[in-house]
Design a protein around this motif. Structure first.
Motif, PDB file in Angstrom:
ATOM      1  N   VAL A   1      54.730  19.225  33.017  1.00 18.46           N
ATOM      2  CA  VAL A   1      54.577  20.501  33.708  1.00 18.46           C
ATOM      3  C   VAL A   1      53.244  21.092  33.273  1.00 18.46           C
ATOM      4  N   LEU A   2      52.328  21.282  34.229  1.00 16.02           N
ATOM      5  CA  LEU A   2      50.977  21.756  33.921  1.00 16.02           C
ATOM      6  C   LEU A   2      50.891  23.269  34.132  1.00 16.02           C
ATOM      7  N   THR A   3      50.497  23.998  33.083  1.00 16.88           N
ATOM      8  CA  THR A   3      50.364  25.453  33.194  1.00 16.88           C
ATOM      9  C   THR A   3      49.059  25.891  32.538  1.00 16.88           C
ATOM     10  N   GLN A   4      48.671  27.149  32.833  1.00 16.41           N
ATOM     11  CA  GLN A   4      47.495  27.690  32.153  1.00 16.41           C
ATOM     12  C   GLN A   4      47.619  29.178  31.855  1.00 16.41           C
ATOM     13  N   PHE A   5      48.588  29.880  32.441  1.00 19.69           N
ATOM     14  CA  PHE A   5      48.740  31.308  32.207  1.00 19.69           C
ATOM     15  C   PHE A   5      50.168  31.631  31.762  1.00 19.69           C
ATOM     16  N   ASN A   6      50.297  32.484  30.730  1.00 20.44           N
ATOM     17  CA  ASN A   6      51.594  33.041  30.330  1.00 20.44           C
ATOM     18  C   ASN A   6      52.689  31.976  30.222  1.00 20.44           C
ATOM     19  N   SER A   7      52.425  30.929  29.461  1.00 22.13           N
ATOM     20  CA  SER A   7      53.357  29.796  29.435  1.00 22.13           C
ATOM     21  C   SER A   7      54.395  29.875  28.318  1.00 22.13           C
ATOM     22  N   VAL A   8      54.438  30.975  27.546  1.00 25.04           N
ATOM     23  CA  VAL A   8      55.361  31.052  26.410  1.00 25.04           C
ATOM     24  C   VAL A   8      56.814  30.951  26.863  1.00 25.04           C
ATOM     25  N   SER A   9      57.216  31.783  27.840  1.00 27.37           N
ATOM     26  CA  SER A   9      58.614  31.760  28.280  1.00 27.37           C
ATOM     27  C   SER A   9      58.960  30.432  28.942  1.00 27.37           C
ATOM     28  N   LEU A  10      57.994  29.828  29.634  1.00 24.65           N
ATOM     29  CA  LEU A  10      58.241  28.528  30.253  1.00 24.65           C
ATOM     30  C   LEU A  10      58.426  27.463  29.186  1.00 24.65           C
TER      31      LEU A  10
ATOM     32  N   ILE B   1      55.717   8.422  37.162  1.00 22.27           N
ATOM     33  CA  ILE B   1      55.629   9.593  36.301  1.00 22.27           C
ATOM     34  C   ILE B   1      55.416  10.809  37.186  1.00 22.27           C
ATOM     35  N   ALA B   2      56.129  11.890  36.891  1.00 19.10           N
ATOM     36  CA  ALA B   2      56.083  13.094  37.728  1.00 19.10           C
ATOM     37  C   ALA B   2      55.241  14.169  37.061  1.00 19.10           C
ATOM     38  N   VAL B   3      54.495  14.888  37.883  1.00 19.78           N
ATOM     39  CA  VAL B   3      53.648  15.980  37.409  1.00 19.78           C
ATOM     40  C   VAL B   3      53.969  17.222  38.243  1.00 19.78           C
ATOM     41  N   ILE B   4      54.412  18.280  37.589  1.00 19.16           N
ATOM     42  CA  ILE B   4      54.721  19.532  38.263  1.00 19.16           C
ATOM     43  C   ILE B   4      53.591  20.515  37.997  1.00 19.16           C
ATOM     44  N   LEU B   5      52.984  21.016  39.063  1.00 18.93           N
ATOM     45  CA  LEU B   5      51.845  21.918  38.939  1.00 18.93           C
ATOM     46  C   LEU B   5      52.344  23.358  38.829  1.00 18.93           C
ATOM     47  N   GLY B   6      51.992  23.996  37.713  1.00 21.75           N
ATOM     48  CA  GLY B   6      52.457  25.354  37.463  1.00 21.75           C
ATOM     49  C   GLY B   6      51.671  26.422  38.182  1.00 21.75           C
ATOM     50  N   GLY B   7      50.548  26.064  38.776  1.00 16.79           N
ATOM     51  CA  GLY B   7      49.745  27.047  39.505  1.00 16.79           C
ATOM     52  C   GLY B   7      48.886  27.887  38.590  1.00 16.79           C
ATOM     53  N   GLY B   8      48.149  28.796  39.215  1.00 18.16           N
ATOM     54  CA  GLY B   8      47.234  29.663  38.467  1.00 18.16           C
ATOM     55  C   GLY B   8      47.895  30.955  38.035  1.00 18.16           C
TER      56      GLY B   8
END
Length: 428
Positions: A55-64, A5-12
């Motif tokens: 894909v792990l995100t925490q900021f401004n993820s709407v467009s993603l 299983i792959a996990v892509i880190l979206g950063g801060g």
């Protein structure tokens, strides 16, 4: 591959890529005219037969979120998915992620879901430009009986800043690891001999250091164990240095093109490099294309223009202008008499109707796109920007860094952010 299983880190917050990350998550930043940064690791996963991706995100993820939903759809009879895991308050904690490992820790119920019988977890960064077959890395991981494998690349001393630098033994086991070494003493200790590379068929080319690419493969049970330690917040800063003391941690040597798109300068340089006659990163590889959203736009139209060494994305209209080493993003409108050199235009999310353009004229607002007789040089023009007639965007005062209402200067480059307006006759 059904056991990975792959996990892509979206950063801060992506502060080093500001203002490109002002309104979007870092993996959602456009690149090469029509793609997003996140398309790179996702495409690598799909070509490697790995179809379950978080894909792990925490900021401004709407467009993603929107991009992922539109671009990556699997049919009903396949187990594959590309799913966003945005930061949220859970029983694991109610704070923002404190590092890369902490982001994975907060999402353990999904990533290490008991209903998935995965043997391995592949951890990836969402802001790197490269092409890799992860199956080769997994092969090295399994054959070396490692608990953790780190993908590494040879680098010169000038490129060590901001990277994790390491050493290995003759078997490829990592014996030392320093995240972002700060002193000459640390660097000297980590320098390696040329035969470390030549023994693996890699030409040193003056490179004396081994850098982590921020790509990791963990045995599932090992990832569970290291995440139980509450002090392990980051893979590069905590988990890898601590693990090499007690666990077999191997290196997978990679010697292809790889660029960390972590700063405005690196983002700009990577884009402009794509305009080379034979770029180091090839978007034209039919065997492993980079996937993205299919927009069904018309072809780009060029009227009486001079265009040299540039990339033109679909849906654009270029009228009697001069372009040199420029990326032209989707739906870009470039009006007559404009000159654009060594710049990145991200294009637009929409076309303006004749009625809207009439209203713009009455309101004194430029249309979306590049106006008449503009000069743009060494600049990044983000999406939906309005550049008025006769505007000059060329850092005429040779500033290194500067913040204005509708533009920024970083490392000498002018950035016009998304939805900004530059009025006619403005000189920057």
């Amino acid at each position: 591959m059904s056991n990975v299983i792959a996990v892509i880190l979206g950063g801060g917050r992506g502060t080093r890529l500001f203002p490109l990350t002002r309104d979007r998550a870092k993996p959602s930043v456009p690149i090469a005219g029509k793609f997003r940064l996140v398309d790179i690791p996702i495409s690598n996963c799909l070509h490697s037969g790995m179809e379950r991706i978080y894909v792990l995100t925490q900021f401004n993820s709407v467009s993603l979120n929107r991009h992922i939903a539109q671009a990556y759809r699997f049919d009903t009879y396949r187990r594959g998915f590309v799913q966003i895991l945005a930061a949220q308050q859970t029983l694991m904690g109610d704070e923002w992620y404190q590092g890369t490992a902490d982001a994975v820790k907060h999402n353990q119920p999904y990533i290490l879901n008991p209903r998935f019988s995965d043997d391995y977890v592949l951890i990836l960064a969402g802001d790197h430009l490269y092409r890799m077959d992860y199956r080769k890395m997994l092969k090295v991981h399994t054959e070396s009986n490692a608990d953790i494998t780190v993908s590494v690349i040879p680098v010169s001393k000038e490129d060590t800043s901001g990277l994790g630098i390491l050493q290995t033994d003759t078997n490829g086991r990592i014996t030392d690891f320093v995240e972002k070494p700060q002193t000459e003493e640390e660097l000297h200790k980590l320098r390696v001999e040329p035969d470390v590379f030549t023994s693996r068929g890699i030409k040193p080319k003056g490179r004396e250091f081994i850098a982590s690419m921020g790509i990791y493969i963990f045995n599932r049970n090992v990832l569970q164990e290291v995440l139980q330690d509450e002090t392990n917040m980051d893979f590069g800063r905590d988990i890898i240095p601590n693990s090499i003391k007690t666990r077999p941690v191997s290196a997978y040597f990679f010697d292809g093109y790889w660029e960390d798109i972590g700063t405005i300068r690196s983002f700009y340089s990577a884009n402009i490099a794509l305009t080379d006659t034979t770029p180091e990163f090839n978007f034209y590889d039919e065997q492993s294309p980079i996937y993205t959203n299919r927009r069904h736009l018309p072809s780009t139209k060029v009227n009486s223009s001079s265009i040299r060494s540039s990339i033109l994305a679909e849906g654009s209209i270029i009228d009697d202008s001069e372009l040199d080493r420029t990326i032209v993003g989707i739906r870009s409108i470039i009006s007559n008499g404009s000159r654009i050199y060594q710049s990145v235009l991200m294009g637009a999310d929409f076309y303006e109707s004749d009625e809207i353009k009439t209203d713009n004229t009455k309101s004194g607002i430029p249309n979306v796109g590049i106006g008449h007789k503009c000069l743009i040089q060494n600049a990044i023009i983000d999406k939906n920007a309005r550049i008025g007639d006769n505007a000059v965007i060329a850092n005429t005062k040779n500033l290194d860094n500067y913040d204005a209402d509708d533009y920024y200067i970083r490392d000498g480059l002018v950035i016009v952010p998304k939805d900004a307006t530059i009025l006619p006759d403005t000189v920057i």
